[in-house]
Scaffold this active site. Sequence first.
Site, PDB file in Angstrom:
ATOM      1  N   ALA A  22       0.805  -1.235   0.000  1.00 47.56           N
ATOM      2  CA  ALA A  22       0.000   0.000   0.000  1.00 47.56           C
ATOM      3  C   ALA A  22       0.831   1.276   0.000  1.00 47.56           C
ATOM      4  CB  ALA A  22      -0.948   0.003   1.193  1.00 47.56           C
ATOM      5  N   ARG A  24       2.196   2.601  -2.519  1.00 45.89           N
ATOM      6  CA  ARG A  24       1.952   3.369  -3.753  1.00 45.89           C
ATOM      7  C   ARG A  24       0.838   2.704  -4.557  1.00 45.89           C
ATOM      8  NH1 ARG A  24       7.332   1.064  -6.638  1.00 45.89           N
ATOM      9  NH2 ARG A  24       6.311  -0.609  -7.806  1.00 45.89           N
ATOM     10  N   ASP A  53       7.028  -8.492   3.981  1.00 42.97           N
ATOM     11  CA  ASP A  53       7.303  -9.135   2.693  1.00 42.97           C
ATOM     12  C   ASP A  53       6.332 -10.304   2.584  1.00 42.97           C
ATOM     13  OD1 ASP A  53       8.154 -10.614   0.538  1.00 42.97           O
ATOM     14  OD2 ASP A  53      10.284 -10.540   1.051  1.00 42.97           O
ATOM     15  N   VAL A  54       5.373 -10.187   1.694  1.00 39.24           N
ATOM     16  CA  VAL A  54       4.294 -11.180   1.646  1.00 39.24           C
ATOM     17  C   VAL A  54       4.788 -12.563   1.228  1.00 39.24           C
ATOM     18  CG1 VAL A  54       2.510  -9.434   1.210  1.00 39.24           C
ATOM     19  CG2 VAL A  54       3.557 -10.651  -0.736  1.00 39.24           C
ATOM     20  N   ASN A 113      -3.225  -6.908  -1.709  1.00 35.08           N
ATOM     21  CA  ASN A 113      -3.016  -6.091  -2.909  1.00 35.08           C
ATOM     22  C   ASN A 113      -1.617  -6.232  -3.515  1.00 35.08           C
ATOM     23  OD1 ASN A 113      -3.430  -3.472  -4.650  1.00 35.08           O
ATOM     24  ND2 ASN A 113      -1.607  -3.066  -3.412  1.00 35.08           N
ATOM     25  N   TYR A 150       2.399 -13.964 -14.687  1.00 37.16           N
ATOM     26  CA  TYR A 150       1.437 -13.037 -14.071  1.00 37.16           C
ATOM     27  C   TYR A 150       0.007 -13.565 -14.250  1.00 37.16           C
ATOM     28  CZ  TYR A 150      -0.766  -8.497 -12.972  1.00 37.16           C
ATOM     29  OH  TYR A 150      -1.514  -7.485 -12.416  1.00 37.16           O
ATOM     30  N   ALA A 151      -0.331 -13.965 -15.492  1.00 33.57           N
ATOM     31  CA  ALA A 151      -1.696 -14.452 -15.758  1.00 33.57           C
ATOM     32  C   ALA A 151      -2.008 -15.672 -14.902  1.00 33.57           C
ATOM     33  CB  ALA A 151      -1.840 -14.789 -17.240  1.00 33.57           C
ATOM     34  N   LYS A 175      -2.468 -14.784 -11.193  1.00 34.48           N
ATOM     35  CA  LYS A 175      -3.740 -14.100 -10.946  1.00 34.48           C
ATOM     36  C   LYS A 175      -4.918 -15.064 -11.088  1.00 34.48           C
ATOM     37  CE  LYS A 175      -2.218  -9.972  -9.972  1.00 34.48           C
ATOM     38  NZ  LYS A 175      -2.406  -9.402  -8.630  1.00 34.48           N
TER      39      LYS A 175
HETATM   40  N1  NAD Z   1      -1.996  -1.325 -12.584  1.00 35.11           N
HETATM   41  C1  NAD Z   1      -2.850  -2.121 -13.226  1.00 35.11           C
HETATM   42  O1  NAD Z   1      -3.273  -1.835 -14.350  1.00 35.11           O
HETATM   43  C2  NAD Z   1      -3.316  -3.400 -12.588  1.00 35.11           C
HETATM   44  C3  NAD Z   1      -4.248  -4.150 -13.282  1.00 35.11           C
HETATM   45  C4  NAD Z   1      -4.733  -5.321 -12.711  1.00 35.11           C
HETATM   46  C5  NAD Z   1      -4.287  -5.717 -11.476  1.00 35.11           C
HETATM   47  N2  NAD Z   1      -3.358  -4.970 -10.807  1.00 35.11           N
HETATM   48  C6  NAD Z   1      -2.927  -5.445  -9.489  1.00 35.11           C
HETATM   49  O2  NAD Z   1      -3.128  -4.437  -8.525  1.00 35.11           O
HETATM   50  C7  NAD Z   1      -2.191  -4.597  -7.456  1.00 35.11           C
HETATM   51  C8  NAD Z   1      -1.469  -3.284  -7.219  1.00 35.11           C
HETATM   52  O3  NAD Z   1      -0.751  -2.986  -8.413  1.00 35.11           O
HETATM   53  P1  NAD Z   1      -0.182  -1.525  -8.741  1.00 35.11           P
HETATM   54  O4  NAD Z   1      -0.449  -1.315 -10.175  1.00 35.11           O
HETATM   55  O5  NAD Z   1      -0.658  -0.541  -7.758  1.00 35.11           O
HETATM   56  O6  NAD Z   1       1.394  -1.829  -8.570  1.00 35.11           O
HETATM   57  P2  NAD Z   1       2.602  -0.963  -7.980  1.00 35.11           P
HETATM   58  O7  NAD Z   1       3.831  -1.603  -8.533  1.00 35.11           O
HETATM   59  O8  NAD Z   1       2.383   0.485  -8.211  1.00 35.11           O
HETATM   60  O9  NAD Z   1       2.500  -1.239  -6.394  1.00 35.11           O
HETATM   61  C9  NAD Z   1       2.732  -2.526  -5.880  1.00 35.11           C
HETATM   62  C10 NAD Z   1       3.123  -2.400  -4.410  1.00 35.11           C
HETATM   63  O10 NAD Z   1       3.349  -3.737  -3.913  1.00 35.11           O
HETATM   64  C11 NAD Z   1       4.540  -3.721  -3.128  1.00 35.11           C
HETATM   65  N3  NAD Z   1       5.147  -5.051  -3.097  1.00 35.11           N
HETATM   66  C12 NAD Z   1       5.781  -5.706  -4.105  1.00 35.11           C
HETATM   67  N4  NAD Z   1       6.263  -6.890  -3.663  1.00 35.11           N
HETATM   68  C13 NAD Z   1       5.917  -6.973  -2.351  1.00 35.11           C
HETATM   69  C14 NAD Z   1       6.128  -7.956  -1.359  1.00 35.11           C
HETATM   70  N5  NAD Z   1       6.826  -9.087  -1.618  1.00 35.11           N
HETATM   71  N6  NAD Z   1       5.640  -7.745  -0.115  1.00 35.11           N
HETATM   72  C15 NAD Z   1       4.955  -6.599   0.164  1.00 35.11           C
HETATM   73  N7  NAD Z   1       4.720  -5.624  -0.739  1.00 35.11           N
HETATM   74  C16 NAD Z   1       5.201  -5.820  -1.993  1.00 35.11           C
HETATM   75  C17 NAD Z   1       5.432  -2.695  -3.825  1.00 35.11           C
HETATM   76  O11 NAD Z   1       6.481  -2.230  -2.966  1.00 35.11           O
HETATM   77  C18 NAD Z   1       4.420  -1.612  -4.192  1.00 35.11           C
HETATM   78  O12 NAD Z   1       4.237  -0.692  -3.141  1.00 35.11           O
HETATM   79  C19 NAD Z   1      -1.270  -5.739  -7.876  1.00 35.11           C
HETATM   80  O13 NAD Z   1      -1.711  -6.953  -7.286  1.00 35.11           O
HETATM   81  C20 NAD Z   1      -1.459  -5.787  -9.378  1.00 35.11           C
HETATM   82  O14 NAD Z   1      -1.160  -7.058  -9.918  1.00 35.11           O
HETATM   83  C21 NAD Z   1      -2.856  -3.820 -11.329  1.00 35.11           C
END
Ligand code: NAD
Length: 259
Positions: A20, A22, A71-72, A98, A165-166, A169
Amino acid sequence: MTMTTTTATTAGRITLVTGAARGIGRQIATAFARSGHHVVIGDLPAAADTARAVADGLTGEGLSAGTVDLDVTDEDSVAAAVGRITETVGAPQVLVNNAGISRPAPTLETSLAQWNEVVAVNLTGQFLCARACLPAMRDAGWGRIIGISSFNAKSAPVNGDNASYAASKAGITGLTHNLAVEFGRDGITVNAIAPGIVDTELLRRAHPPQRLAELVDRLPTGRFTLPEEIAATAVFLAGDVAASITGEIVNVNGGLYFD
Ligand SMILES: NC(=O)c1ccc[n+]([C@@H]2O[C@H](COP(=O)([O-])OP(=O)(O)OC[C@H]3O[C@@H](n4cnc5c(N)ncnc54)[C@H](O)[C@@H]3O)[C@@H](O)[C@H]2O)c1
């Protein structure tokens, strides 16, 4: 392991949002805080300063927020983070899974290490966080788990080079269905949101701007999905009013596809 809490009194629910610092997660944390929840921003230690800034912004609005290093993919880190939250403000009642990463590559050029990295964050991470939070939710007879999936679980409209990724998800669908059945009688609902194309760092790193622009132009809505639209859906699913919605994958994607 660090944990900061600016406000220890919690009138509302205690909500942990992973990843969360960003992007979409930040908006989800903001929406929960503005809905009266005490929100904990869980993110990697490397993102601690950014997470702190998000929490400070929320407390600056008079809202209740804290941060935790998390770290998830790391079982011990997840257990420690949930333990710290529980000690400090109480057990998470809402978990928003998330955190996610994307490492696009053609399948024949994807190493096992790359595959495992993506699955570890996007799928195993959701399992580990759910497993850590579920016992207290079950004891309380109430809980909400909301996974963040993706349009990529069902379709590959941008390109076909993101199998890890696919698949990760799509795995969230099975996890969501199983947990919904397993914990339905415990007052716990388990759902996922499948966002469409949201303009974040993850998306910009994964796909060329021209390709994204063409795809967005073909959507019925003709625009990017907003992080706030994902966040509002998560808040809705966490409410008592959504108690009969469980095991669902909710598309918030501007009509990218129809179920
Ligand atoms: N942006 C899109 O178009 C989109 C579309 C579909 C789904 N999503 C999903 O939405 C979610 C958020 O994506 P976003 O676009 O905001 O990405 P982002 O890269 O802007 O943010 C992801 C956040 O997850 C954190 N993170 C990464 N690995 C981690 C870990 N091991 N432990 C804890 N935190 C971790 C990062 O530090 C970052 O703050 C993701 O699950 C992504 O797959 C995004």
